[in-house]
Motif scaffolding. Structure first.
Motif, PDB file in Angstrom:
ATOM      1  N   TRP A 156      -3.424   7.955   1.285  1.00 64.05           N
ATOM      2  CA  TRP A 156      -3.216   6.630   0.717  1.00 64.05           C
ATOM      3  C   TRP A 156      -3.608   6.652  -0.754  1.00 64.05           C
ATOM      4  O   TRP A 156      -4.648   7.201  -1.108  1.00 64.05           O
ATOM      5  CB  TRP A 156      -4.053   5.590   1.472  1.00 64.05           C
ATOM      6  CG  TRP A 156      -3.549   5.381   2.867  1.00 64.05           C
ATOM      7  CD1 TRP A 156      -4.044   5.965   4.003  1.00 64.05           C
ATOM      8  CD2 TRP A 156      -2.431   4.592   3.267  1.00 64.05           C
ATOM      9  NE1 TRP A 156      -3.304   5.572   5.102  1.00 64.05           N
ATOM     10  CE2 TRP A 156      -2.300   4.722   4.666  1.00 64.05           C
ATOM     11  CE3 TRP A 156      -1.518   3.781   2.582  1.00 64.05           C
ATOM     12  CZ2 TRP A 156      -1.298   4.081   5.393  1.00 64.05           C
ATOM     13  CZ3 TRP A 156      -0.515   3.139   3.307  1.00 64.05           C
ATOM     14  CH2 TRP A 156      -0.410   3.288   4.694  1.00 64.05           C
ATOM     15  N   TRP A 159       0.865  -1.195   0.000  1.00 65.41           N
ATOM     16  CA  TRP A 159       0.000   0.000   0.000  1.00 65.41           C
ATOM     17  C   TRP A 159       0.891   1.232   0.000  1.00 65.41           C
ATOM     18  O   TRP A 159       1.799   1.357   0.826  1.00 65.41           O
ATOM     19  CB  TRP A 159      -0.902   0.011   1.239  1.00 65.41           C
ATOM     20  CG  TRP A 159      -1.772  -1.202   1.284  1.00 65.41           C
ATOM     21  CD1 TRP A 159      -2.977  -1.369   0.674  1.00 65.41           C
ATOM     22  CD2 TRP A 159      -1.482  -2.440   1.941  1.00 65.41           C
ATOM     23  NE1 TRP A 159      -3.454  -2.637   0.910  1.00 65.41           N
ATOM     24  CE2 TRP A 159      -2.554  -3.309   1.683  1.00 65.41           C
ATOM     25  CE3 TRP A 159      -0.404  -2.908   2.722  1.00 65.41           C
ATOM     26  CZ2 TRP A 159      -2.590  -4.612   2.184  1.00 65.41           C
ATOM     27  CZ3 TRP A 159      -0.441  -4.200   3.214  1.00 65.41           C
ATOM     28  CH2 TRP A 159      -1.527  -5.044   2.938  1.00 65.41           C
ATOM     29  N   ALA A 219      -2.491  -0.239   6.326  1.00 61.28           N
ATOM     30  CA  ALA A 219      -2.808   1.020   5.633  1.00 61.28           C
ATOM     31  C   ALA A 219      -3.882   1.786   6.410  1.00 61.28           C
ATOM     32  O   ALA A 219      -3.770   1.909   7.645  1.00 61.28           O
ATOM     33  CB  ALA A 219      -3.193   0.743   4.186  1.00 61.28           C
ATOM     34  N   THR A 270      -2.033  -1.574  -3.671  1.00 62.20           N
ATOM     35  CA  THR A 270      -1.592  -0.542  -4.621  1.00 62.20           C
ATOM     36  C   THR A 270      -0.086  -0.627  -4.882  1.00 62.20           C
ATOM     37  O   THR A 270       0.592   0.405  -4.996  1.00 62.20           O
ATOM     38  CB  THR A 270      -1.959   0.868  -4.096  1.00 62.20           C
ATOM     39  OG1 THR A 270      -1.402   1.030  -2.783  1.00 62.20           O
ATOM     40  CG2 THR A 270      -3.459   1.066  -4.024  1.00 62.20           C
TER      41      THR A 270
END
Lengths: 159, 81, 159, 81
Positions: free
Chosen positions: C144, C133, D7, D79
């Motif tokens: 993010w 991430w 995250a 991601t």
């Protein structure tokens, strides 16, 4: 994104080269131009396991003058079709031995699809449009490598 | 004009380059003129489908005109990459 | 051709790396395995020109243990779909600055199509299946990075 | 079992990992149990379509059973790359 004007680096040489050393130079250069993706393709001399004693050497002939122009033209075409950063094409001529790098292309773009497509395009055009001819030497004799119909057919993908 | 030969075309004809004084109007006329000279030329040019031609260092066709041209090259399909 | 059994090299590290240095090691290794084609893909941190002062840094979080397994699994899948030589996947975590390499994949095969397809496949799967991430830091704050629907859609190409 | 968060899920819940004693039969049951604890959990789990789950370090589904499972992780879509 607006990438810097593409810079085209064409090298035609008989000297051996290290693809990694070129990628080490190319990558920061591409990064400064705003690239998020860098692709390199390296072609290597493959041995001929079917031949007596294998491939002893490969000799690549080219057409000085036309070669550089053809490679530059192919790189320009790629740069006008996709949004690219710098483009590198290096191709050797002269005598090579198995496992040596023959040629390399490197492309860069903001997003990966452009650099992938451009590298694939450069390889297809380089194979059928740049004046190089390979001759393979084995203990059984020497033979010019024949062009494949599939190489010419590959160009139709890009029309 | 300069006429260049590469790969097996060069080997069959036996030289890489020669100066040719010609009034050939097209590449095809030049091919006929050279083929009439000697067997080694006739042999090299016997199957034009196996040959490619560049006119002034640009890939071209056998029906290309030769007016003002300085350099013609004959060679087999390319095998780089 | 019969390529040597593929060797999978997975690296997950916070240290910076030079893609060229890795390619210099990978290429002779691929050549000895019989490869005629080597592809490298490198992802770079792109600046955020829209943000005040640009991107100050990117921080990549990952899931130690699962990350290595997921990358190994993706590489195995590629090796079973295409005839490949060695496969390398390196991905950084921790703090990165603009223009630094984030990750790299390298593939090798006898003929170019396999290595190209495998590199493209590895990138698509890595984006949506490996537990990384990204968080972007600018003078305006931190955010993010959101996954794109297109990343998930890209996987359907391979089914 | 160990429950891990990554995250923004980690940031909302306020910790990266915790030990949870539970008899939840499925991931969904565990999500309901955690959401009932405190608002920060309820907030983190409010939109499951924005979450992914791994069971023993394998990507999984919210209806996956938890029998014998040692580690469950919740996180947003990945991601990397």
């Amino acid at each position: 994104m607006a990438m810097a004007a593409p810079e085209i680096d064409i090298r035609v040489q008989d000297a051996a080269f290290d693809p990694g050393a070129l990628l080490s130079q190319f990558t920061p250069h591409a990064a400064r131009a705003g690239a998020g993706a860098v692709i390199s393709f390296t072609g290597l001399v493959r041995d001929l396991p079917g031949a007596t004693g294998g491939l002893s050497r490969m000799v690549i002939e080219h057409y000085p003058g036309m070669t550089e122009k053809a490679l530059h033209d192919i790189a320009q075409q790629a740069s006008s079709r996709w949004s690219l950063g710098p483009v590198l094409i290096l191709h050797r001529f002269g005598a090579l031995t198995p496992e040596q790098p023959i040629m390399m292309v490197a492309t860069a773009s903001a997003h990966r699809a452009d650099a992938f497509l451009a590298a694939d395009f450069l390889m297809d055009y380089l194979k059928s449009r740049a004046p190089f001819w390979k001759k393979e030497f084995t203990a059984d004799g020497a033979a010019w490598v024949a062009a494949k119909d599939s190489d010419e057919d590959a160009l139709s993908r890009w029309r | 004009m300069d006429v260049l030969y590469f790969a097996w075309v060069r080997e069959r004809i036996g030289l890489p380059k020669e100066r040719v004084d010609t009034s050939a109007a097209t590449v095809m006329d030049l091919v006929r003129e050279l083929s009439a000279r000697e067997d080694r030329y006739a042999l090299a040019f016997s199957d034009l489908s196996a040959l490619r031609v560049a006119v002034d260092q640009e890939l071209s066709d056998f029906d290309a005109p030769l007016g003002g041209v300085r350099e013609v090259a004959f060679f087999p399909p390319m095998t780089g990459g």
